[in-house]
Design a protein around this motif. Structure first.
Motif, PDB file in Angstrom:
ATOM      1  N   TYR A   1       8.178   7.030 -15.791  1.00 63.07           N
ATOM      2  CA  TYR A   1       8.159   6.092 -14.658  1.00 63.07           C
ATOM      3  C   TYR A   1       8.596   6.807 -13.382  1.00 63.07           C
ATOM      4  N   ASN A   2       9.689   7.546 -13.481  1.00 58.27           N
ATOM      5  CA  ASN A   2      10.187   8.236 -12.287  1.00 58.27           C
ATOM      6  C   ASN A   2       9.235   9.337 -11.825  1.00 58.27           C
ATOM      7  N   ALA A   3       8.656  10.030 -12.804  1.00 57.72           N
ATOM      8  CA  ALA A   3       7.740  11.118 -12.442  1.00 57.72           C
ATOM      9  C   ALA A   3       6.495  10.590 -11.736  1.00 57.72           C
ATOM     10  N   LEU A   4       6.143   9.341 -12.026  1.00 58.85           N
ATOM     11  CA  LEU A   4       4.931   8.772 -11.427  1.00 58.85           C
ATOM     12  C   LEU A   4       5.182   8.230 -10.015  1.00 58.85           C
ATOM     13  N   ASP A   5       6.435   8.280  -9.584  1.00 65.96           N
ATOM     14  CA  ASP A   5       6.746   7.759  -8.251  1.00 65.96           C
ATOM     15  C   ASP A   5       6.116   8.677  -7.215  1.00 65.96           C
ATOM     16  N   ASN A   6       5.190   8.126  -6.491  1.00 61.80           N
ATOM     17  CA  ASN A   6       4.401   8.925  -5.562  1.00 61.80           C
ATOM     18  C   ASN A   6       4.848   8.609  -4.138  1.00 61.80           C
ATOM     19  N   ASP A   7       5.292   9.637  -3.437  1.00 57.74           N
ATOM     20  CA  ASP A   7       5.819   9.409  -2.089  1.00 57.74           C
ATOM     21  C   ASP A   7       4.729   9.329  -1.025  1.00 57.74           C
ATOM     22  N   GLY A   8       3.552   9.834  -1.357  1.00 50.75           N
ATOM     23  CA  GLY A   8       2.495   9.891  -0.346  1.00 50.75           C
ATOM     24  C   GLY A   8       2.010   8.508   0.040  1.00 50.75           C
ATOM     25  N   PRO A   9       1.166   8.444   1.055  1.00 45.43           N
ATOM     26  CA  PRO A   9       0.631   7.152   1.473  1.00 45.43           C
ATOM     27  C   PRO A   9      -0.302   6.577   0.397  1.00 45.43           C
ATOM     28  N   TYR A  10      -0.406   5.281   0.371  1.00 46.24           N
ATOM     29  CA  TYR A  10      -1.258   4.601  -0.597  1.00 46.24           C
ATOM     30  C   TYR A  10      -2.714   4.996  -0.403  1.00 46.24           C
ATOM     31  N   THR A  11      -3.385   5.342  -1.502  1.00 43.92           N
ATOM     32  CA  THR A  11      -4.845   5.478  -1.465  1.00 43.92           C
ATOM     33  C   THR A  11      -5.415   4.693  -2.644  1.00 43.92           C
ATOM     34  N   PRO A  12      -6.555   4.041  -2.457  1.00 39.01           N
ATOM     35  CA  PRO A  12      -7.069   3.171  -3.522  1.00 39.01           C
ATOM     36  C   PRO A  12      -7.922   3.896  -4.561  1.00 39.01           C
ATOM     37  N   ASP A  13      -7.970   5.221  -4.526  1.00 38.55           N
ATOM     38  CA  ASP A  13      -8.885   5.917  -5.436  1.00 38.55           C
ATOM     39  C   ASP A  13      -8.465   5.716  -6.897  1.00 38.55           C
ATOM     40  N   PRO A  14      -9.429   5.883  -7.824  1.00 39.81           N
ATOM     41  CA  PRO A  14      -9.180   5.589  -9.243  1.00 39.81           C
ATOM     42  C   PRO A  14      -8.012   6.373  -9.836  1.00 39.81           C
ATOM     43  N   GLN A  15      -7.859   7.631  -9.451  1.00 37.24           N
ATOM     44  CA  GLN A  15      -6.771   8.424 -10.018  1.00 37.24           C
ATOM     45  C   GLN A  15      -5.412   7.838  -9.622  1.00 37.24           C
ATOM     46  N   ALA A  16      -5.244   7.571  -8.341  1.00 39.01           N
ATOM     47  CA  ALA A  16      -3.978   7.010  -7.865  1.00 39.01           C
ATOM     48  C   ALA A  16      -3.762   5.613  -8.459  1.00 39.01           C
ATOM     49  N   ALA A  17      -4.831   4.839  -8.543  1.00 42.02           N
ATOM     50  CA  ALA A  17      -4.708   3.488  -9.095  1.00 42.02           C
ATOM     51  C   ALA A  17      -4.322   3.555 -10.570  1.00 42.02           C
ATOM     52  N   GLY A  18      -4.889   4.513 -11.288  1.00 40.55           N
ATOM     53  CA  GLY A  18      -4.569   4.671 -12.706  1.00 40.55           C
ATOM     54  C   GLY A  18      -3.098   5.006 -12.894  1.00 40.55           C
ATOM     55  N   GLU A  19      -2.594   5.890 -12.055  1.00 41.95           N
ATOM     56  CA  GLU A  19      -1.176   6.248 -12.146  1.00 41.95           C
ATOM     57  C   GLU A  19      -0.291   5.047 -11.826  1.00 41.95           C
ATOM     58  N   ARG A  20      -0.699   4.290 -10.813  1.00 37.74           N
ATOM     59  CA  ARG A  20       0.087   3.082 -10.505  1.00 37.74           C
ATOM     60  C   ARG A  20       0.038   2.087 -11.656  1.00 37.74           C
ATOM     61  N   SER A  21      -1.098   1.990 -12.316  1.00 38.15           N
ATOM     62  CA  SER A  21      -1.162   0.972 -13.372  1.00 38.15           C
ATOM     63  C   SER A  21      -0.273   1.383 -14.548  1.00 38.15           C
ATOM     64  N   LEU A  22      -0.208   2.680 -14.830  1.00 38.68           N
ATOM     65  CA  LEU A  22       0.719   3.121 -15.886  1.00 38.68           C
ATOM     66  C   LEU A  22       2.161   2.878 -15.440  1.00 38.68           C
ATOM     67  N   ARG A  23       2.435   3.172 -14.196  1.00 42.94           N
ATOM     68  CA  ARG A  23       3.794   2.976 -13.685  1.00 42.94           C
ATOM     69  C   ARG A  23       4.173   1.491 -13.764  1.00 42.94           C
ATOM     70  N   GLY A  24       3.214   0.637 -13.437  1.00 44.42           N
ATOM     71  CA  GLY A  24       3.480  -0.804 -13.501  1.00 44.42           C
ATOM     72  C   GLY A  24       3.745  -1.255 -14.933  1.00 44.42           C
ATOM     73  N   ARG A  25       3.000  -0.711 -15.865  1.00 47.82           N
ATOM     74  CA  ARG A  25       3.209  -1.063 -17.262  1.00 47.82           C
ATOM     75  C   ARG A  25       4.597  -0.608 -17.730  1.00 47.82           C
ATOM     76  N   LEU A  26       4.956   0.582 -17.317  1.00 49.51           N
ATOM     77  CA  LEU A  26       6.271   1.091 -17.714  1.00 49.51           C
ATOM     78  C   LEU A  26       7.386   0.265 -17.079  1.00 49.51           C
ATOM     79  N   LEU A  27       7.162  -0.169 -15.857  1.00 47.90           N
ATOM     80  CA  LEU A  27       8.148  -1.045 -15.214  1.00 47.90           C
ATOM     81  C   LEU A  27       8.337  -2.327 -16.026  1.00 47.90           C
ATOM     82  N   GLY A  28       7.233  -2.861 -16.507  1.00 51.63           N
ATOM     83  CA  GLY A  28       7.310  -4.068 -17.338  1.00 51.63           C
ATOM     84  C   GLY A  28       8.166  -3.824 -18.578  1.00 51.63           C
ATOM     85  N   LEU A  29       7.971  -2.667 -19.185  1.00 55.21           N
ATOM     86  CA  LEU A  29       8.757  -2.349 -20.384  1.00 55.21           C
ATOM     87  C   LEU A  29      10.244  -2.164 -20.034  1.00 55.21           C
ATOM     88  N   ILE A  30      10.488  -1.393 -19.000  1.00 58.32           N
ATOM     89  CA  ILE A  30      11.885  -1.164 -18.585  1.00 58.32           C
ATOM     90  C   ILE A  30      12.585  -2.506 -18.342  1.00 58.32           C
TER      91      ILE A  30
END
Ligand code: ARG
Ligand code: ZN
Length: 854
Positions: free
Chosen positions: A642-671
């Motif tokens: 979860y911490n490693a996926l924390d991205n400091d850069g500006p938001y971009t909607p591309d699939p790669q960034a969105a995929g990382e956010r979706s994993l991060r969101g799932r992990l947040l749910g678990l935490i």
């Protein structure tokens, strides 16, 4: 009255060209029409449709008609055969309509002071008298007169001046593709160079203030245009392509020729107002509507029974496009999740109908998951069966042969038969037979030959007691015990009730991976051990089945937990999930899906499969328990990733960034399962600079019942109270995430909020729709408070907006899946609706079909 496919008759008159003039006025718009008519089937009366119109005058070839030559009813205008000349003639009509009074959002209506139209399926008849059926294709010239700064219609602009604008659409089209927009709009402009070198102007019209939220939709449009050229050889055919965003809209969007009209939630996006999911939907829907230009507009439907001809094909095309843009594995899993949640549910209940229905009362009730999503699956199966190359040739022939025509499923099937030389009569049953086939699997191994026996069976559906075998493509592979592929993917064709497939010369009894990529919309009833599921989850080379095995494993545990809360959770499942989480080779978007648990409705289905009657609350608790157990098992790793996926850069909607956010969101749910005070979610929210992150954290605070949730909701409200799309999410988060025990009260309170503008479909759906469909345990609370709340609101909405009411009435279609107490409560509430005086035919048909199947 019931409309039947078998009653189809060719139109008595065709219309070659339509001239329309609109003098716009909010409550008294005048519509002048001039139709160039051509007799088509010999001498007969001319029947035009017309609803909620005030007829001012009607003339044939410039002469008024005698009173006895006309029969006017609530819904038709009939001109006697004797009053018509023998050959071609022109029919001129003047009518008056009231756009402001039109709350059905069907026909010409007003949305926040702007004029707009929705004509599919039968809205054009609310604008003027017309033979309003899709097999009448005409060219249109339109003149609009008003003080509005922007006045738009289909085709190319031909002339304009102060207070007027003229448009001409050279491509013959059915009336349902007509559109008009007028209002105070600004446009976001771009252009596109087509493959033959023509420059097309692109304009997205929005209200002033929304222009900076059009960039993504425009980009998606250009990518769609390029993709359709490259993959289907389809080029755009006008000088201009326009999209208009409107706030009051019954559906997602509409493919009007050259002038698509969109629900604004599927156009407007910026990091701060739209989630990754919104971006994905915008891309998919922009593509869908654009692709209709060929599959729907240039080639349209003969009648509304053929709706899947354009919708199934266009959904299939938009899914292909999204897969190409975002990755096929994740796209397929998302599509199948949706198919199961909506279409399998529909197919298993009282509203089941074939992909091509054979009768309807209100066609708007048939814009269903079956017509759209199963319709797309049927095309995918056809492509699997004939192969990609034959599919391409068939499509080329389809466009060549049928351009400019209004077609049927028979025409569609015929191009495949002609291209491949095979008889597709049995395959065609997919279009006429409702219900989801169940496949059972038997295996035999004699030390050398592996035999796989597949059986298909479809349960009866309303009006269809007996089912015939379908042609089912079963993409299958065989794995060895060391995880190697002993037999790579081969498409087995199951076209009998039962069939056996033999695989010779194998070194050991293989482990089968069946229906790879979900090669057919069926339910596989295969009793396998959880050990085998875990094996396939770890080793299958097919990403869909890899995901599927994790899901099946989870469902097995959840159905046990839901019936026996004390039962223990197999550590092997938790270990398998932990392995998955740590697997460096998997992409984050896939991981997020594979680590997610099935929906509560899936759990209820699994309990029913096992012969039980599911208790929604017990299923809800089972999910919480398994989620918590997963979190406990993987705690350290989850936090680290979860911490490693924390991205400091500006938001971009591309699939790669969105995929990382979706994993991060799932992990947040678990935490958050392990944090009664949801500290991490609080921090997640505090640091959020985009709507995706906000919407990941906010429901967790609401679910935990933290006072901080109130504060967060208050501050989001203060910042965004003037943005309807954000407010919709604000309402929806509460309707969805409020704990089921008191959700009905919370939702009732939301309906008292001054911003609960219930006549706006997006707002209504965000509160009432989300509660009924996404807070399942809350809606199905044993005391019936949820059912009563929904019913009270449906009763209020029906006279205002029948289409949206009818759609949400489908929340009751699963009533049979519950215990006697809940069944009685649901039936009682449905009866309250059925008994209403003046109930719309939309809602009447839905509730009628549900009650009839009792
Ligand atoms: N053709 C539109 C689309 O697929 C949907 C129109 C739905 N209209 C209706 N009245 N149900 O994007
Ligand atoms: Zn469509």
């Amino acid at each position: 009255p019931m409309i039947k496919l078998s009653d189809y008759q060719a139109p008595a008159f065709l219309v070659r060209h339509v001239d329309l003039k609109f003098c716009l006025h909010p409550t008294a718009t005048r519509v002048f029409s001039r139709l160039e008519c051509v007799p088509n089937t010999g001498k007969s009366a001319f029947l035009l449709n017309g609803e909620e119109l005030q007829l001012i005058s009607v003339e044939i070839d410039g002469k008024p008609l005698a009173d006895d030559a006309l029969i006017l009813t609530e819904t038709t205008l009939e001109i006697a055969a004797d009053a018509l000349p023998d050959g071609d003639f022109t029919l001129c009509c003047e009518t008056e309509i009231n756009p402001e009074g039109n709350t059905s959002l069907d026909g010409l209506y007003m949305s926040k002071g702007m004029y707009c139209t929705q004509c599919e399926a039968e809205g054009f008849r609310k604008i003027t008298f017309f033979p309003d059926r899709p097999d009448i294709m005409a060219t249109y010239s339109v003149r609009i007169e008003s003080d509005e700064p922007v006045m738009l219609s289909n085709g190319n602009p031909t002339a304009s001046g102060p207070g007027w604008a003229e448009w001409h659409d050279p491509w013959p089209k059915p009336s349902y593709l007509f559109a008009l927009v007028a209002g105070n709009l600004v446009s976001y402009d771009d252009s596109f160079l087509t493959m033959s070198g023509r420059e097309v102007g692109l304009k997205i019209y929005v209200r002033p203030g929304d222009k900076h939220r059009c960039e993504y939709a425009m980009d998606a449009l250009k990518r769609s245009m390029r993709w359709d050229e490259q993959v289907y050889g389809r080029e755009y055919d006008l000088d201009l392509f326009m999209i208009v965003a409107v706030d009051d809209f019954n559906m997602g969007a509409m493919e009007n020729k050259g002038l698509n009209i969109f629900n604004s939630k599927y156009v407007l996006a910026s990091a701060e107002i739209a989630t990754d999911r919104d971006y994905e939907l915008i891309e998919g829907i922009i593509a869908h509507e654009y692709f209709h230009n060929w599959t729907g507009n240039r080639i349209t439907c003969r009648d509304w029974f053929q709706l899947c001809l354009k919708e199934g094909l266009t959904v299939y095309r938009d899914q292909q496009f999204s897969g190409d843009q975002r990755g096929h594995a994740v796209q397929r899993i998302d599509d199948v999740k949706m198919l199961r949640a909506r279409q399998f549910r529909e197919d298993a209940g009282p509203l089941a109908h074939p992909v091509r229905p054979e009768e309807y009362i209100e066609i708007n009730n048939f814009y269903t998951a079956t017509v759209y999503e199963k319709g797309a699956e049927v095309i995918g199966m056809l492509r699997t069966l004939v192969g990609a190359e034959a599919y391409e040739r068939a499509l080329t022939l389809y466009f060549q042969r049928h351009d400019g025509q209004a077609c049927t499923i028979e025409d569609w099937i015929k191009v495949f038969e002609d291209v491949t030389g095979t008889d597709l009569a049995q395959f065609k049953r997919w279009y006429s037979q409702a219900g989801t086939p169940r496949i059972s699997v038997k295996e035999d191994w004699d030390g050398n030959t592996y035999m796989l026996t597949l059986t298909q069976k479809t349960d009866p559906t309303p009006g269809q007691p007996d089912k015939q075998p379908l042609v089912i493509p079963v993409a299958s592979g065989l794995l060895g015990s060391d995880g190697t592929e002993l037999h790579s993917t081969e498409v087995l064709v199951l076209d009998k009730a039962e069939q056996t497939y033999r695989f010779e010369g194998l070194p050991e009894k293989p482990i089968p991976s069946l229906f790879r990529g979900f090669s057919a919309p069926v339910i596989v009833e295969r009793k396998i051990s959880n050990a085998e599921r875990a094996f396939l989850l770890a080793n299958d080379t097919d990403p869909f089945n890899k995901w599927e095995m994790g899901r099946a494993y989870a469902l097995d545990l959840l159905s046990v937990l839901a019936t026996d809360a004390e039962s223990t959770i197999e550590p092997d499942f938790l270990n398998a999930m932990a392995t998955l989480l740590e697997d460096q080779t998997l992409d984050p978007a896939f991981k997020a899906l594979a680590l997610s648990l099935p929906s509560i409705e899936d759990v209820m289905d699994a309990v029913r499969q096992g012969g039980g009657t599911p208790d929604p609350m017990a299923c809800y608790d089972a999910l919480s328990r398994l989620d918590t157990a997963m979190a406990g098992r993987m705690k350290g790793t989850i936090e680290q990733i979860y911490n490693a996926l924390d991205n400091d850069g500006p938001y971009t909607p591309d699939p790669q960034a969105a995929g990382e956010r979706s994993l991060r969101g799932r992990l947040l749910g678990l935490i958050s399962r392990l944090e009664p005070n949801v500290e991490t979610a609080m921090r997640h929210l505090a640091h959020a600079d985009n709507m995706t992150d906000i919407m990941q954290a906010l429901p967790l605070l609401i679910r935990a019942g933290r006072p901080e949730a109130k504060e967060a909701l208050g501050s989001i409200y203060e910042s965004w109270k003037h943005n309807d799309l954000v407010l919709d999410k604000w309402f929806a988060a509460q309707a969805m995430a409020t704990p089921p025990e008191h959700a009905a009260e919370a939702v009732a309170q939301l309906t008292e909020h001054p911003d609960f503008h219930w006549k706006n479909p997006n707002r209504f759906r965000s509160v009432i729709g989300v509660f009924a469909m996404a807070n399942v345990a809350g809606f199905h609370r044993a005391d019936g408070a949820g059912y009563k709340l929904l019913t009270d609101w449906l009763i209020r909405l029906d006279p205002v907006n029948p289409q949206t009411t009818a759609r949400l009435a489908g929340a009751f279609e699963t009533w049979r899946n519950f215990d006697d107490g809940r069944q009685a409560l649901m039936l009682g509430n449905m009866q309250r609706i059925a008994d209403l005086k003046g109930l719309s035919k939309d809602t009447g048909e839905i509730i009628g079909r549900i009650l009839e199947a009792k």
